[in-house]
Design a protein around this motif. Structure first.
Motif, short mmCIF file in Angstrom:
data_model
loop_
_atom_site.label_atom_id
_atom_site.label_comp_id
_atom_site.label_asym_id
_atom_site.label_seq_id
_atom_site.Cartn_x
_atom_site.Cartn_y
_atom_site.Cartn_z
N HIS A 1 0.85 -1.18 0.00
CA HIS A 1 0.00 0.00 0.00
C HIS A 1 0.90 1.24 0.00
O HIS A 1 1.67 1.44 0.94
N THR A 2 0.80 2.05 -1.04
CA THR A 2 1.57 3.29 -1.10
C THR A 2 0.89 4.33 -0.21
O THR A 2 -0.26 4.70 -0.46
N VAL A 3 1.60 4.80 0.80
CA VAL A 3 0.97 5.66 1.81
C VAL A 3 1.46 7.11 1.76
O VAL A 3 0.83 8.00 2.35
N LEU A 4 2.58 7.36 1.07
CA LEU A 4 3.11 8.73 0.99
C LEU A 4 3.81 8.90 -0.35
O LEU A 4 4.63 8.04 -0.73
N VAL A 5 3.49 9.98 -1.07
CA VAL A 5 4.10 10.22 -2.38
C VAL A 5 4.72 11.61 -2.40
O VAL A 5 4.16 12.58 -1.86
N GLN A 6 5.88 11.70 -3.04
CA GLN A 6 6.55 12.98 -3.26
C GLN A 6 6.43 13.34 -4.73
O GLN A 6 6.79 12.57 -5.61
N ASN A 7 5.93 14.53 -5.00
CA ASN A 7 5.86 15.07 -6.35
C ASN A 7 6.60 16.42 -6.32
O ASN A 7 6.04 17.43 -5.95
N ARG A 8 7.89 16.35 -6.61
CA ARG A 8 8.80 17.49 -6.48
C ARG A 8 8.81 18.03 -5.04
O ARG A 8 9.26 17.36 -4.15
N THR A 9 8.25 19.21 -4.82
CA THR A 9 8.30 19.81 -3.48
C THR A 9 7.05 19.54 -2.65
O THR A 9 6.94 20.04 -1.54
N LYS A 10 6.14 18.73 -3.17
CA LYS A 10 4.87 18.48 -2.48
C LYS A 10 4.81 17.03 -2.03
O LYS A 10 5.17 16.11 -2.79
N PHE A 11 4.34 16.82 -0.80
CA PHE A 11 4.21 15.48 -0.23
C PHE A 11 2.77 15.28 0.20
O PHE A 11 2.21 16.10 0.93
N ASP A 12 2.21 14.16 -0.25
CA ASP A 12 0.81 13.86 0.06
C ASP A 12 0.68 12.49 0.68
O ASP A 12 1.35 11.53 0.26
N SER A 13 -0.22 12.38 1.64
CA SER A 13 -0.60 11.08 2.17
C SER A 13 -1.73 10.53 1.31
O SER A 13 -2.67 11.24 0.95
N THR A 14 -1.65 9.25 0.97
CA THR A 14 -2.70 8.60 0.19
C THR A 14 -3.48 7.59 1.02
O THR A 14 -4.19 6.75 0.48
N GLN A 15 -3.34 7.69 2.34
CA GLN A 15 -4.06 6.77 3.21
C GLN A 15 -5.54 7.15 3.30
O GLN A 15 -5.93 8.29 3.04
N TRP A 16 -6.33 6.16 3.70
CA TRP A 16 -7.77 6.38 3.83
C TRP A 16 -8.08 7.34 4.96
O TRP A 16 -7.41 7.35 5.99
N VAL A 17 -9.10 8.16 4.72
CA VAL A 17 -9.59 9.09 5.74
C VAL A 17 -11.06 8.77 5.99
O VAL A 17 -11.87 8.80 5.06
N ALA A 18 -11.39 8.45 7.24
CA ALA A 18 -12.77 8.08 7.56
C ALA A 18 -13.65 9.29 7.86
O ALA A 18 -14.87 9.20 7.76
N ALA A 19 -13.05 10.43 8.19
CA ALA A 19 -13.82 11.60 8.61
C ALA A 19 -14.63 12.18 7.45
O ALA A 19 -14.24 12.08 6.28
N GLU B 1 3.19 13.41 10.78
CA GLU B 1 2.14 13.09 11.75
C GLU B 1 1.14 14.23 11.87
O GLU B 1 -0.07 13.99 11.99
N LEU B 2 1.59 15.47 11.83
CA LEU B 2 0.65 16.61 11.87
C LEU B 2 -0.25 16.60 10.64
O LEU B 2 -1.45 16.88 10.74
N MET B 3 0.32 16.30 9.49
CA MET B 3 -0.49 16.21 8.28
C MET B 3 -1.57 15.15 8.43
O MET B 3 -2.74 15.38 8.10
N ARG B 4 -1.20 13.99 8.95
CA ARG B 4 -2.17 12.92 9.12
C ARG B 4 -3.23 13.27 10.18
O ARG B 4 -4.40 12.94 10.02
N ARG B 5 -2.83 13.96 11.26
CA ARG B 5 -3.80 14.36 12.26
C ARG B 5 -4.84 15.29 11.65
O ARG B 5 -6.05 15.18 11.92
N LEU B 6 -4.38 16.22 10.83
CA LEU B 6 -5.31 17.15 10.18
C LEU B 6 -6.23 16.42 9.21
O LEU B 6 -7.44 16.71 9.14
N GLN B 7 -5.69 15.46 8.49
CA GLN B 7 -6.53 14.70 7.56
C GLN B 7 -7.58 13.88 8.31
O GLN B 7 -8.72 13.78 7.86
N ARG B 8 -7.19 13.31 9.42
CA ARG B 8 -8.15 12.51 10.18
C ARG B 8 -9.29 13.37 10.74
O ARG B 8 -10.34 12.84 11.09
N GLU B 9 -9.07 14.68 10.81
CA GLU B 9 -10.13 15.59 11.23
C GLU B 9 -10.93 16.11 10.02
O GLU B 9 -11.82 16.95 10.19
N GLY B 10 -10.60 15.63 8.82
CA GLY B 10 -11.36 16.00 7.62
C GLY B 10 -10.76 17.11 6.78
O GLY B 10 -11.34 17.49 5.77
#
Length: 352
Positions: free
Chosen positions: A116-134, A187-196
């Motif tokens: 499962h790919t959970v984090l991707v780097q696209n040049r200077t941007k990093f995104d989490s691709t994990q599921w968000v239930a919120a 971790e801060l990015m994921r905390r914010l995502q889990r809040e929607g």
């Protein structure tokens, strides 16, 4: 005086009652067993001592024998090692073209062998691709063979040219952390995502004070006031945990950020060569190495799977993508000549 009618022996009704009780128990067990056959995820925990049938009636003995045959014909399958929901991703590596499968549901059946790919780097941007239930205004979608962020509030804007002014052009920057705190930034990015919230990381183009900085941002908003209001709401929500400083501010994201593209899903097909590092047992170690490389490469991704033998997570970091093996080898050699952390000496060139 008439003669008294003799009473039947008391053991007869007692025997019949006991026999009916045993038959009812066996029938109830058969019902449970049938449910387990129809629903493989249901585990039957009741087991009768089938070896000893002495003293049973012929009917009860036949019923017990039928249960034994059913159990032998339909054994309960072993439960596979499942990947925890918190590690599941929208991007599942299937090992063949198109390499990644964008799964539509967190309940999708994926074997423990899949990464499962959970984090991707696209040049200077990093995104989490994990599921968000919120509940949230955004979602990850596959569009034109790319993985993108789509905001429900902007769907009408894409259809109506007169409404495009409502599309978000601002983000709010909650905090900026140095490379050594990359694990905390993720971790801060994921905390914010889990809040929607749609949160992502933006790395500085150049090093400042000898290090790259990673900005935790939340997007996107029509104007600075909306961005500022969202930042204040986030600050209040996490105030007791003191996760963010008071000094957040609205920013104008780069065109790359506003494109909302996380990943070009065609890259592994057109450029199938990557640099791969040995597996990690600890997520923090993998993230530290990713941060150390992020300023030297334009694309990387982090994946996780459950080890089928131990049942614990394994993490894999890859750098890419390159069209030819020679190009990947040259990049590896160049990184080795630069002031690169020692862990890169264990990297190798691999074809997807």
């Amino acid at each position: 005086m008439s003669a008294l009618t003799p009473h039947p022996p008391i053991w007869r009704p007692v025997t019949l009652w006991m026999l009916n009780f045993l038959i009812a128990g066996v029938l109830g067990y058969l019902v449970m067993l049938q449910q387990a056959v129809d629903h493989p995820n249901v585990m039957v925990s009741l087991h009768l001592p089938l070896q000893n049938t002495e003293g049973m009636s012929k009917e009860l003995e036949d019923a017990v024998a039928e249960v034994a045959q059913t159990e032998q014909a339909n054994p309960v399958a072993a439960v596979p090692v499942a990947i925890p929901v918190e590690l599941k991703s929208r991007l599942v590596e299937i090992g063949e073209e198109p390499y990644w499968s964008v799964v539509a549901s967190a309940d999708a059946e994926v074997t423990e062998d899949n990464w499962h790919t959970v984090l991707v780097q696209n040049r200077t941007k990093f995104d989490s691709t994990q599921w968000v239930a919120a509940s949230r205004d955004w979602l990850l979608v596959e569009q034109d063979e790319r993985l993108k962020v789509q905001f429900r509030s902007e769907v009408d804007a894409m259809r109506d040219i007169l409404s495009r002014k409502n599309r978000g052009k601002y983000a709010v920057q909650m905090v900026s952390l140095p490379e050594r705190e990359f694990v905390k930034a993720v971790e801060l990015m994921r905390r914010l995502q889990r809040e929607g919230h749609y949160a992502y990381l933006h790395r500085t183009e150049n090093a400042y004070k000898g290090t790259h900085w990673f900005r935790v941002r939340v997007g996107f908003f029509k104007n600075p006031d909306e961005a500022r209001a969202q930042g204040q709401e986030i600050l209040e929500h996490f105030r007791t945990e003191r996760l963010f400083p008071e000094s957040f501010w609205p920013v104008r994201p780069s065109p790359q950020e506003l494109s909302k593209e996380l990943l070009d899903l065609r890259k592994p097909i057109n450029k199938p060569w990557v640099l791969t590092l040995p597996l990690y047992a600890d997520l923090a170690d993998a993230l530290k190495d990713l941060a150390a490389l992020s300023g030297k490469v334009d694309a990387s991704y982090l994946s996780v799977r459950m080890d089928p033998e131990s049942g614990i997570p394994q993490y894999r970091l890859r750098i890419g993508f390159y069209e030819q093996e020679g190009e990947a080898t040259a990049i590896l050699r160049r990184l080795g000549q630069a002031k690169t952390p020692p862990f890169l000496s264990e990297a190798s060139v691999a074809r997807l």
